[in-house]
Design an enzyme around this catalytic site. Structure first.
Site, short mmCIF file in Angstrom:
data_model
loop_
_atom_site.label_atom_id
_atom_site.label_comp_id
_atom_site.label_asym_id
_atom_site.label_seq_id
_atom_site.Cartn_x
_atom_site.Cartn_y
_atom_site.Cartn_z
N TRP A 88 -7.30 3.62 -10.81
CA TRP A 88 -6.62 3.53 -9.51
C TRP A 88 -7.37 2.60 -8.57
CZ3 TRP A 88 -2.00 4.62 -7.57
CH2 TRP A 88 -1.84 4.64 -6.17
N TRP A 89 -8.70 2.75 -8.52
CA TRP A 89 -9.50 1.88 -7.66
C TRP A 89 -9.28 0.41 -8.03
CZ3 TRP A 89 -14.87 4.69 -7.98
CH2 TRP A 89 -14.83 5.86 -7.19
N HIS A 95 1.40 4.13 -3.08
CA HIS A 95 1.16 5.56 -2.85
C HIS A 95 2.44 6.38 -2.99
CE1 HIS A 95 -2.80 4.25 -1.60
NE2 HIS A 95 -3.17 5.52 -1.72
N TYR A 127 -3.33 16.13 1.55
CA TYR A 127 -3.94 14.80 1.69
C TYR A 127 -2.94 13.86 2.35
CZ TYR A 127 -6.94 10.91 -0.06
OH TYR A 127 -7.78 9.84 -0.17
N TYR A 144 0.84 -1.20 0.00
CA TYR A 144 0.00 0.00 0.00
C TYR A 144 0.87 1.25 0.00
CZ TYR A 144 -3.81 3.17 1.21
OH TYR A 144 -4.73 4.20 1.20
#
Length: 104
Positions: free
Chosen positions: A76-77, A22, A41, A18
């Site tokens: 991306w999802w 990112h 963010y 993960y």
């Protein structure tokens, strides 16, 4: 600016992947978020529960409602769906949380 936060769930054993994904966020995805009014963010992981805590700011005139329609967001999802809880459309299962304290 408004600050919003939400919680998602990472599948066990995928913390490093993960973070890697990112760390290598696609420039087009970052641009789409900024264009929609998103800034500052951050996502945090609580490893014991695999809960992801996300917080970001958005402009008062944000256009975040259009993000799920963006092809790069859908891509991306799909890219992230194998390592986190998702809905049928691959969007992350996400629960909004309310701010109860803030200190500047």
């Amino acid at each position: 600016m408004e600050k919003i936060a939400f919680v998602m769930t990472l599948l066990p054993g995928h913390a490093a992947e993960y973070k890697k994904r990112h760390d290598e966020i696609w420039p087009g995805l970052a641009a789409a978020l900024r264009a929609a009014g998103v800034s500052d963010y951050s996502i945090f992981l609580e490893e014991e529960s695999n809960k992801l805590f996300a917080v970001h700011k958005r402009t008062d005139d944000h256009d975040m409602d259009r993000l799920p329609l963006e092809p790069i967001v859908k891509k991306w999802w799909a890219f992230m769906a194998d390592i986190m809880l998702t809905n049928a459309d691959n969007s992350p299962v996400s629960t909004p949380i309310d701010m109860v304290f803030h200190l500047e």
